[in-house]
Design a protein around this motif. Structure first.
Motif, PDB file in Angstrom:
ATOM      1  N   GLY A   1       0.843  -1.198   0.000  1.00 52.28           N
ATOM      2  CA  GLY A   1       0.000   0.000   0.000  1.00 52.28           C
ATOM      3  C   GLY A   1       0.878   1.248   0.000  1.00 52.28           C
ATOM      4  O   GLY A   1       2.088   1.156   0.221  1.00 52.28           O
ATOM      5  N   GLY A   2       0.273   2.367  -0.261  1.00 56.23           N
ATOM      6  CA  GLY A   2       0.979   3.637  -0.171  1.00 56.23           C
ATOM      7  C   GLY A   2       1.995   3.875  -1.267  1.00 56.23           C
ATOM      8  O   GLY A   2       2.918   4.675  -1.104  1.00 56.23           O
ATOM      9  N   VAL A   3       1.846   3.168  -2.406  1.00 53.86           N
ATOM     10  CA  VAL A   3       2.818   3.352  -3.493  1.00 53.86           C
ATOM     11  C   VAL A   3       2.356   4.407  -4.513  1.00 53.86           C
ATOM     12  O   VAL A   3       3.082   4.709  -5.452  1.00 53.86           O
ATOM     13  CB  VAL A   3       3.115   2.026  -4.251  1.00 53.86           C
ATOM     14  N   GLY A   4       1.154   4.925  -4.309  1.00 54.44           N
ATOM     15  CA  GLY A   4       0.648   5.941  -5.235  1.00 54.44           C
ATOM     16  C   GLY A   4      -0.327   5.402  -6.268  1.00 54.44           C
ATOM     17  O   GLY A   4      -0.550   6.037  -7.303  1.00 54.44           O
ATOM     18  N   LYS A   5      -0.934   4.249  -5.967  1.00 56.49           N
ATOM     19  CA  LYS A   5      -1.914   3.653  -6.905  1.00 56.49           C
ATOM     20  C   LYS A   5      -3.132   4.546  -7.096  1.00 56.49           C
ATOM     21  O   LYS A   5      -3.531   4.827  -8.223  1.00 56.49           O
ATOM     22  CB  LYS A   5      -2.424   2.328  -6.329  1.00 56.49           C
ATOM     23  N   THR A   6      -3.698   4.971  -5.979  1.00 48.72           N
ATOM     24  CA  THR A   6      -4.921   5.771  -6.073  1.00 48.72           C
ATOM     25  C   THR A   6      -4.628   7.110  -6.747  1.00 48.72           C
ATOM     26  O   THR A   6      -5.392   7.570  -7.605  1.00 48.72           O
ATOM     27  CB  THR A   6      -5.523   5.967  -4.658  1.00 48.72           C
ATOM     28  N   THR A   7      -3.500   7.696  -6.397  1.00 49.43           N
ATOM     29  CA  THR A   7      -3.086   8.956  -7.018  1.00 49.43           C
ATOM     30  C   THR A   7      -2.955   8.766  -8.535  1.00 49.43           C
ATOM     31  O   THR A   7      -3.428   9.585  -9.323  1.00 49.43           O
ATOM     32  CB  THR A   7      -1.732   9.399  -6.422  1.00 49.43           C
ATOM     33  N   LEU A   8      -2.322   7.666  -8.926  1.00 51.63           N
ATOM     34  CA  LEU A   8      -2.175   7.366 -10.352  1.00 51.63           C
ATOM     35  C   LEU A   8      -3.548   7.236 -11.014  1.00 51.63           C
ATOM     36  O   LEU A   8      -3.795   7.820 -12.069  1.00 51.63           O
ATOM     37  CB  LEU A   8      -1.374   6.065 -10.532  1.00 51.63           C
TER      38      LEU A   8
ATOM     39  N   ILE B   1       6.845   8.964 -11.935  1.00 47.60           N
ATOM     40  CA  ILE B   1       6.142  10.003 -11.176  1.00 47.60           C
ATOM     41  C   ILE B   1       7.029  10.474 -10.027  1.00 47.60           C
ATOM     42  O   ILE B   1       7.421   9.666  -9.188  1.00 47.60           O
ATOM     43  CB  ILE B   1       4.798   9.466 -10.648  1.00 47.60           C
ATOM     44  N   PRO B   2       7.378  11.743 -10.022  1.00 52.41           N
ATOM     45  CA  PRO B   2       8.247  12.235  -8.949  1.00 52.41           C
ATOM     46  C   PRO B   2       7.493  12.389  -7.634  1.00 52.41           C
ATOM     47  O   PRO B   2       6.271  12.559  -7.628  1.00 52.41           O
ATOM     48  CB  PRO B   2       8.691  13.608  -9.463  1.00 52.41           C
ATOM     49  N   ARG B   3       8.229  12.298  -6.530  1.00 53.14           N
ATOM     50  CA  ARG B   3       7.617  12.600  -5.230  1.00 53.14           C
ATOM     51  C   ARG B   3       7.599  14.110  -5.053  1.00 53.14           C
ATOM     52  O   ARG B   3       8.649  14.751  -5.030  1.00 53.14           O
ATOM     53  CB  ARG B   3       8.431  11.953  -4.106  1.00 53.14           C
ATOM     54  N   LEU B   4       6.398  14.671  -4.984  1.00 54.50           N
ATOM     55  CA  LEU B   4       6.254  16.131  -4.892  1.00 54.50           C
ATOM     56  C   LEU B   4       5.127  16.488  -3.927  1.00 54.50           C
ATOM     57  O   LEU B   4       4.112  15.781  -3.871  1.00 54.50           O
ATOM     58  CB  LEU B   4       5.901  16.712  -6.274  1.00 54.50           C
ATOM     59  N   PRO B   5       5.270  17.589  -3.202  1.00 59.32           N
ATOM     60  CA  PRO B   5       4.214  17.987  -2.268  1.00 59.32           C
ATOM     61  C   PRO B   5       2.883  18.265  -2.957  1.00 59.32           C
ATOM     62  O   PRO B   5       1.829  18.126  -2.348  1.00 59.32           O
ATOM     63  CB  PRO B   5       4.754  19.273  -1.624  1.00 59.32           C
ATOM     64  N   SER B   6       2.925  18.620  -4.240  1.00 62.48           N
ATOM     65  CA  SER B   6       1.664  18.958  -4.918  1.00 62.48           C
ATOM     66  C   SER B   6       0.700  17.768  -4.963  1.00 62.48           C
ATOM     67  O   SER B   6      -0.518  17.951  -5.025  1.00 62.48           O
ATOM     68  CB  SER B   6       1.942  19.454  -6.334  1.00 62.48           C
ATOM     69  N   PHE B   7       1.242  16.534  -4.922  1.00 64.25           N
ATOM     70  CA  PHE B   7       0.350  15.367  -4.940  1.00 64.25           C
ATOM     71  C   PHE B   7      -0.398  15.244  -3.618  1.00 64.25           C
ATOM     72  O   PHE B   7      -1.564  14.847  -3.593  1.00 64.25           O
ATOM     73  CB  PHE B   7       1.137  14.088  -5.237  1.00 64.25           C
ATOM     74  N   LEU B   8       0.280  15.567  -2.537  1.00 64.73           N
ATOM     75  CA  LEU B   8      -0.377  15.564  -1.227  1.00 64.73           C
ATOM     76  C   LEU B   8      -1.461  16.636  -1.185  1.00 64.73           C
ATOM     77  O   LEU B   8      -2.576  16.403  -0.737  1.00 64.73           O
ATOM     78  CB  LEU B   8       0.647  15.836  -0.121  1.00 64.73           C
ATOM     79  N   GLU B   9      -1.108  17.807  -1.699  1.00 67.27           N
ATOM     80  CA  GLU B   9      -2.081  18.918  -1.761  1.00 67.27           C
ATOM     81  C   GLU B   9      -3.309  18.504  -2.558  1.00 67.27           C
ATOM     82  O   GLU B   9      -4.434  18.726  -2.141  1.00 67.27           O
ATOM     83  CB  GLU B   9      -1.463  20.097  -2.519  1.00 67.27           C
ATOM     84  N   ALA B  10      -3.047  17.875  -3.723  1.00 68.95           N
ATOM     85  CA  ALA B  10      -4.152  17.486  -4.608  1.00 68.95           C
ATOM     86  C   ALA B  10      -5.066  16.498  -3.898  1.00 68.95           C
ATOM     87  O   ALA B  10      -6.292  16.622  -3.964  1.00 68.95           O
ATOM     88  CB  ALA B  10      -3.615  16.884  -5.905  1.00 68.95           C
ATOM     89  N   SER B  11      -4.463  15.513  -3.170  1.00 68.00           N
ATOM     90  CA  SER B  11      -5.357  14.543  -2.535  1.00 68.00           C
ATOM     91  C   SER B  11      -6.092  15.169  -1.353  1.00 68.00           C
ATOM     92  O   SER B  11      -7.224  14.797  -1.072  1.00 68.00           O
ATOM     93  CB  SER B  11      -4.667  13.221  -2.192  1.00 68.00           C
ATOM     94  N   ALA B  12      -5.476  16.154  -0.703  1.00 67.71           N
ATOM     95  CA  ALA B  12      -6.198  16.848   0.372  1.00 67.71           C
ATOM     96  C   ALA B  12      -7.381  17.640  -0.200  1.00 67.71           C
ATOM     97  O   ALA B  12      -8.449  17.712   0.399  1.00 67.71           O
ATOM     98  CB  ALA B  12      -5.252  17.779   1.125  1.00 67.71           C
TER      99      ALA B  12
HETATM  100  N1  LIG Z   1       4.138  11.274  -6.316  1.00 66.16           N
HETATM  101  C1  LIG Z   1       3.787  11.558  -5.058  1.00 66.16           C
HETATM  102  N2  LIG Z   1       4.455  12.509  -4.359  1.00 66.16           N
HETATM  103  C2  LIG Z   1       4.114  12.808  -3.080  1.00 66.16           C
HETATM  104  N3  LIG Z   1       3.099  12.217  -2.424  1.00 66.16           N
HETATM  105  C3  LIG Z   1       2.389  11.260  -3.056  1.00 66.16           C
HETATM  106  C4  LIG Z   1       2.683  10.881  -4.412  1.00 66.16           C
HETATM  107  N4  LIG Z   1       1.808   9.909  -4.786  1.00 66.16           N
HETATM  108  C5  LIG Z   1       1.010   9.708  -3.723  1.00 66.16           C
HETATM  109  N5  LIG Z   1       1.343  10.511  -2.690  1.00 66.16           N
HETATM  110  C6  LIG Z   1       0.728  10.551  -1.360  1.00 66.16           C
HETATM  111  O1  LIG Z   1       1.067   9.349  -0.678  1.00 66.16           O
HETATM  112  C7  LIG Z   1      -0.063   8.803  -0.005  1.00 66.16           C
HETATM  113  C8  LIG Z   1      -0.362   7.411  -0.576  1.00 66.16           C
HETATM  114  O2  LIG Z   1      -0.723   7.536  -1.932  1.00 66.16           O
HETATM  115  P1  LIG Z   1      -1.907   6.694  -2.587  1.00 66.16           P
HETATM  116  O3  LIG Z   1      -2.061   7.154  -3.989  1.00 66.16           O
HETATM  117  O4  LIG Z   1      -3.119   6.749  -1.717  1.00 66.16           O
HETATM  118  O5  LIG Z   1      -1.260   5.241  -2.554  1.00 66.16           O
HETATM  119  P2  LIG Z   1      -1.956   3.791  -2.603  1.00 66.16           P
HETATM  120  O6  LIG Z   1      -3.254   3.940  -3.313  1.00 66.16           O
HETATM  121  O7  LIG Z   1      -0.976   2.956  -3.352  1.00 66.16           O
HETATM  122  O8  LIG Z   1      -2.121   3.351  -1.197  1.00 66.16           O
HETATM  123  C9  LIG Z   1      -1.175   9.805  -0.196  1.00 66.16           C
HETATM  124  O9  LIG Z   1      -1.203  10.655   0.907  1.00 66.16           O
HETATM  125  C10 LIG Z   1      -0.790  10.565  -1.457  1.00 66.16           C
HETATM  126  O10 LIG Z   1      -1.286  11.890  -1.451  1.00 66.16           O
END
Ligand SMILES: Nc1ncnc2c1ncn2[C@@H]1O[C@H](COP(=O)(O)OP(=O)(O)O)[C@@H](O)[C@H]1O
Ligand SMILES: [Mg+2]
Length: 269
Positions: free
Chosen positions: A11-18, A211-222
């Motif tokens: 978990g937490g690999v960025g699947k949902t974000t993707l 996909i780079p690790r960037l704060p904007s992804f955290l912002e977007a999910s918030a």
């Molecule tokens: N590329 C990224 N850079 C920074 N934060 C990320 C990135 N992708 C996801 N995150 C954050 O990491 C956490 C886990 O991501 P998520 O997409 O929910 O993973 P999964 O679905 O694999 O569990 C979330 O808080 C999300 O906002």
């Protein structure tokens, strides 16, 4: 129509974000996309709709079947629709029987096809068993997001073996590609893993983009939006998903379908 799952062992690999960002890009490119949240934790629904926990969704469909139309949620983009994970009680119950899942998945995909959907994109729970196994087996393709960390060198071959086993059990699912996520471009370790994976795996199995690790992804999910919608003008990282979408079109044969359609249109003109 094609069905694409995302899957990962962890978990937490960025699947949902993707899934959220890719669904948005594909819809912007003109495909009719149905994003289905099959994770009992409901990450897609929770970020995109406030009523997700009380709304019937994928897990109600899995347990009772029925009319797909009743659980589809429209978005502001006409090309993008969503099926949320389902009510908290239903997701927690897990009382659907394993042998009914393939038939329910087939019903869901048939329902999507009848709605005129081009791409069903399925977000899954971490791990490759239970519901996720049934979901992946029912799909035509799977995209494997993989965190750029040393463990990947061992976990990626393991995941590919699991998918090969699904195929030997009769599933038609093919790997569309492995996509590196949360890459820290300034960190040597992250880059080293990326390099080693590219050397180890068959050419072209990994997406060119990562996909780079960037704060904007955290912002977007918030905020509960794709990263493209966090600013008035999409930030550069939003373009990565457009490139991934274009690459995915090639990898899954969607681009050929589009060429065929356009071919017909020009003959008629
Ligand atoms: N590329 C990224 N850079 C920074 N934060 C990320 C990135 N992708 C996801 N995150 C954050 O990491 C956490 C886990 O991501 P998520 O997409 O929910 O993973 P999964 O679905 O694999 O569990 C979330 O808080 C999300 O906002
Ligand atoms: Mg998730």
């Amino acid at each position: 129509m094609i069905a694409i799952a995302t899957a990962s062992q962890k978990g937490g690999v960025g699947k949902t974000t993707l899934c959220i960002n890719l669904a948005y890009s594909l819809a912007k490119r003109g495909w009719r996309v149905l994003l289905v949240d099959t994770d009992p934790q409901g990450g897609v629904g929770l970020s995109l709709t406030k009523s997700a926990k009380t709304r019937e969704g994928f897990h109600e469909f899995l347990s009772r079947g029925g009319d797909l139309g009743k659980i589809v949620v429209p978005t502001r983009l006409p090309e993008l629709e969503i099926v949320t994970s389902g009510r908290q009680e239903t997701c927690a119950r897990e009382d659907w029987s394993a042998h009914e899942m393939p038939a329910r998945m087939a019903d869901l995909l048939r329902g999507a096809e009848l709605r005129g959907v081009d791409i069903v994109l399925m977000d899954t729970a971490a791990g490759m068993n239970g519901t996720t196994e049934a979901v992946v087996k029912a799909c035509d393709f799977v995209v494997l997001p993989q965190q750029a960390e040393p463990l990947a060198i061992r976990s990626v071959p393991h995941l590919l073996e699991t998918l090969a086993r699904y195929r030997s059990e009769g599933a038609g699912v093919r790997v569309a590609g492995i996509l590196l996520t949360m890459v820290m471009n300034e960190q040597e370790m992250s880059l080293k893993v990326a390099r080693e994976l590219r050397e180890m795996l068959p050419a072209n199995l990994m997406f060119q983009q990562s996909i780079p690790r960037l704060p904007s992804f955290l912002e977007a999910s918030a905020l509960g939006v794709p990263v493209a919608l966090t600013k008035r003008n999409p930030p550069p990282e939003a373009l990565i998903f457009d490139q991934i979408a274009a690459d995915l079109e090639q990898r899954t044969g969607l681009s050929k379908e589009r060429e065929k359609e356009q071919g017909h249109a020009s003959l008629l003109d």
